[in-house]
Design a protein around this motif. Sequence first.
Motif, PDB file in Angstrom:
ATOM      1  N   SER A 170      42.361  42.618  28.932  1.00 29.09           N
ATOM      2  CA  SER A 170      41.486  41.474  29.176  1.00 29.09           C
ATOM      3  C   SER A 170      40.037  41.788  28.798  1.00 29.09           C
ATOM      4  O   SER A 170      39.378  41.011  28.113  1.00 29.09           O
ATOM      5  N   VAL A 175      36.338  39.311  27.737  1.00 25.07           N
ATOM      6  CA  VAL A 175      36.333  38.620  29.020  1.00 25.07           C
ATOM      7  C   VAL A 175      35.587  39.495  30.018  1.00 25.07           C
ATOM      8  O   VAL A 175      35.739  40.719  30.024  1.00 25.07           O
ATOM      9  N   SER A 176      34.757  38.887  30.856  1.00 28.33           N
ATOM     10  CA  SER A 176      33.917  39.687  31.756  1.00 28.33           C
ATOM     11  C   SER A 176      34.748  40.314  32.863  1.00 28.33           C
ATOM     12  O   SER A 176      35.902  39.961  33.092  1.00 28.33           O
ATOM     13  N   ARG A 177      34.126  41.258  33.539  1.00 24.53           N
ATOM     14  CA  ARG A 177      34.818  41.995  34.576  1.00 24.53           C
ATOM     15  C   ARG A 177      35.257  41.076  35.720  1.00 24.53           C
ATOM     16  O   ARG A 177      36.394  41.133  36.188  1.00 24.53           O
ATOM     17  N   GLN A 179      35.722  37.811  35.614  1.00 29.75           N
ATOM     18  CA  GLN A 179      36.776  36.894  35.165  1.00 29.75           C
ATOM     19  C   GLN A 179      38.116  37.609  35.082  1.00 29.75           C
ATOM     20  O   GLN A 179      39.155  37.033  35.384  1.00 29.75           O
ATOM     21  N   THR A 180      38.080  38.876  34.675  1.00 28.84           N
ATOM     22  CA  THR A 180      39.310  39.658  34.629  1.00 28.84           C
ATOM     23  C   THR A 180      39.905  39.803  36.021  1.00 28.84           C
ATOM     24  O   THR A 180      41.109  39.638  36.222  1.00 28.84           O
ATOM     25  N   HIS A 183      41.137  36.196  37.189  1.00 32.23           N
ATOM     26  CA  HIS A 183      42.251  35.544  36.501  1.00 32.23           C
ATOM     27  C   HIS A 183      43.436  36.456  36.221  1.00 32.23           C
ATOM     28  O   HIS A 183      44.529  35.980  35.953  1.00 32.23           O
ATOM     29  N   ILE A 184      43.231  37.775  36.228  1.00 33.77           N
ATOM     30  CA  ILE A 184      44.340  38.687  35.938  1.00 33.77           C
ATOM     31  C   ILE A 184      44.706  39.527  37.168  1.00 33.77           C
ATOM     32  O   ILE A 184      45.848  39.546  37.613  1.00 33.77           O
ATOM     33  N   ASN A 188      47.894  38.635  40.330  1.00 29.22           N
ATOM     34  CA  ASN A 188      49.024  39.564  40.350  1.00 29.22           C
ATOM     35  C   ASN A 188      49.039  40.457  41.578  1.00 29.22           C
ATOM     36  O   ASN A 188      50.045  41.078  41.888  1.00 29.22           O
TER      37      ASN A 188
END
Lengths: 284, 250
Positions: A170, A175-177, A179-180, A183-184, A188
């Motif tokens: 990511s 993608v910024s930290r 946002q990672t 969204h990721i 999870n």
Amino acid sequence: MIKLSPKLSQKLSYSILFLATILAIVPVVVIIFTIIKNGASAITWDFLTSMPKDGMRTGGILPAVLGTFSIVTCAISITLPIGVFAAIYLNEYTRNNLLTRIIKLAIVNLAGVPSVVYGLFGLGIFVMFLKLGVSVIAGALTLSIMELPVIITTARGALNSVPYSFREASLSLGVSRWQTIRHIVLPNALPGILTGTILSIARISGETAPILFTASVFYVPHLPHSIFDQVMTLPYHLYIVSTQIPNMPKKIIFGTALVLLIMVLTISFMAIIARIYFRKHRKW
Amino acid sequence: MVDKIKVENLSCCYNKKCVLDSLNINVIQNEILSIIGPANSGKTTFLRTLNRMNDLDVTYLRKGEVYLDNDNIFNMNMENLRKRVGMLFAMPIPLPMSIYENIIYAPKRLGLILKKSEQDAIVEQALRDASLWNEVKDRLDSSAMKMSGGQQQRLCIARILAINPEVILFDEPCSGLDPISTAKVEESMIELKQKYTIVLVTNNVKQASRVGDRTAFFLMGNLIEIDKTDKLFISPKERQTEDYITGRFG
């Protein structure tokens, strides 16, 4: 030294291991069986939905159920966001230096502090110093401080279980930290955080010591109105009916214990179901 | 020929163990520069410095400068740099979501998509450019984790193409792939150099000779030789280069 034949030593070790397992299970079975046997007849709709009467000797346990419910709800809604945010900060943002290692060690050790110590701490800080009085909010704050290290530790475990390569993939796309994480990592890690939270709820529902001085009282003639009310709670009510009141019908004591037990077991069971569900739907 | 990337006196260390020693190298616009060399020669460190993925490692220290179109990358905003310099890892890393979402993930986060209607077009274009469209067009909503290794790697290429970078870094992109998948990835690389500048790190000397316009040979943190690929493979200037490409060591 006696030399045993391989066959005999195999049998012996097997029996010892089996015995140890049995010893671990027997007390649980006996406790649950006794409580159900003596308490099942007390459980009626009326018992769950009416006020205690006649110096607790008859009537129901509604205020205690509601008291426990409100304290636990308050406590978890305070501790969950703080715990998850702290875990994200510790796991995703801090660098691994001496200071953060000390912080992490302190958090792990905080989980081992006896609950009565938290109770006295809550009495000193929330009840007396902050003048919240014996109230739902003082009890909830005490419980949330007690549960915070557990939530942080389980949340960190859940965050760690998300493969590092997902973060790298990511980030490598620009993608910024944050946002990672948003969204990721978080989506999870959510299953792990959720099951940890449910288990925490189960644990704090049964805690007595932290709310003993901060939220619980012997008897309140009405249901709780606000978070600044003092309340009756199930674990404390159980303690009172079993030790403080003479001529208490056994049925009521075991009935109260059974309600508390069912409550905690149901919550734990929800955690198990949730875990099975998420494991099945895991995408990696 | 314009230099896309210019590296000046770059030295990199992890925990005071130095893996790159004052490296000077350039990457020309729209070329494929392959980098070959044995393990621990600093190839991957060099590659991960170009989009600052190494900055995630706390033990990493660097000296020297890298310029992208004359802008010093160490003064650039990290997200902007990585948007311009995409990276493909050795192992394919699809994100745990559908094929469609994998492609649209970064453009969405970076604010490159303004209207929902643009999404489908971006996904199709990216997948076509990575020559994956025909294989997956009927199952865009299925999980990317269920694809084969080669398809996953091409999905990762498509994911990079969707943010429209200027440079793409390939870090041993075929090390886990079978020969047919490898051929497909190499094919798309050659196609991609029309639009992008490519740096390829590879353990496979043959791969470098197949796709590279120029090839650089790294050894123990030093750039031993860099030249046009055919020249380097036919008549290397340095003894060590010759030994390596003929398989005498490494």
